[in-house]
Design a protein around this motif. Sequence first.
Motif, PDB file in Angstrom:
ATOM      1  N   SER A  82      23.168  63.024  78.786  1.00  0.00           N
ATOM      2  CA  SER A  82      22.287  63.937  79.077  1.00  0.00           C
ATOM      3  C   SER A  82      20.839  63.086  78.844  1.00  0.00           C
ATOM      4  O   SER A  82      20.808  62.535  77.799  1.00  0.00           O
ATOM      5  N   TRP A  83      19.913  62.973  79.711  1.00  0.00           N
ATOM      6  CA  TRP A  83      18.594  62.344  79.427  1.00  0.00           C
ATOM      7  C   TRP A  83      17.927  63.101  78.441  1.00  0.00           C
ATOM      8  O   TRP A  83      17.291  62.374  77.535  1.00  0.00           O
ATOM      9  N   LYS A  84      18.088  64.269  78.043  1.00  0.00           N
ATOM     10  CA  LYS A  84      17.377  65.076  77.107  1.00  0.00           C
ATOM     11  C   LYS A  84      17.632  64.513  75.925  1.00  0.00           C
ATOM     12  O   LYS A  84      16.939  64.245  74.825  1.00  0.00           O
ATOM     13  N   ILE A  85      19.000  64.434  75.471  1.00  0.00           N
ATOM     14  CA  ILE A  85      19.641  64.082  74.307  1.00  0.00           C
ATOM     15  C   ILE A  85      19.374  62.702  74.136  1.00  0.00           C
ATOM     16  O   ILE A  85      18.972  62.428  72.690  1.00  0.00           O
ATOM     17  N   LEU A  87      16.707  60.931  74.968  1.00  0.00           N
ATOM     18  CA  LEU A  87      15.348  60.894  74.782  1.00  0.00           C
ATOM     19  C   LEU A  87      14.968  61.351  73.149  1.00  0.00           C
ATOM     20  O   LEU A  87      14.191  60.460  72.554  1.00  0.00           O
ATOM     21  N   VAL A  88      15.758  62.390  73.073  1.00  0.00           N
ATOM     22  CA  VAL A  88      15.431  63.091  71.602  1.00  0.00           C
ATOM     23  C   VAL A  88      15.990  62.049  70.358  1.00  0.00           C
ATOM     24  O   VAL A  88      15.482  61.781  69.612  1.00  0.00           O
ATOM     25  N   GLU A  89      17.365  61.478  70.854  1.00  0.00           N
ATOM     26  CA  GLU A  89      17.938  60.721  69.829  1.00  0.00           C
ATOM     27  C   GLU A  89      16.908  59.232  69.834  1.00  0.00           C
ATOM     28  O   GLU A  89      17.010  58.757  68.512  1.00  0.00           O
ATOM     29  N   SER A  91      13.723  59.151  70.155  1.00  0.00           N
ATOM     30  CA  SER A  91      12.527  59.184  69.295  1.00  0.00           C
ATOM     31  C   SER A  91      12.829  59.507  67.855  1.00  0.00           C
ATOM     32  O   SER A  91      12.142  58.999  67.126  1.00  0.00           O
TER      33      SER A  91
END
Length: 123
Positions: A82-85, A87-89, A91
């Motif tokens: 998942s792109w969301k996960i 990017l969060v990781e 950051s």
Amino acid sequence: MAAIIAQITRQNRERAKNKRYETSKCMYELPPFDPHFDPKVHNKYLARRQALIQQEQEKQFREILVKAREKEKRQQGKVEFSWKIFLVECSIITCLLSIVPLVLLGIELFWSYGVVEYTGLQP
């Protein structure tokens, strides 16, 4: 003639030694089995064989359960990308890795201002 009589007598003696019993004449009388007798329960060979078959079935059942659990664990361990996960990781990792350099930079900026005045060094 005496030889013939001797042969017949000898054959009679041998026949008397070898007693034959016809099928309709048995020397033993066997009582009937008890009505509660069950060969599957009371016969040790059949009972042990049945127990062995049951143990093998239980073993196969346990193997099936273990394989199913392993398959479930493999399915649970897989996480879809998942792109969301991502990017969060990224950051979080960037923030954590930048803490040490930022602290060192802050120490250098705030504490170097007073050090120059006390030591008398010229920048």
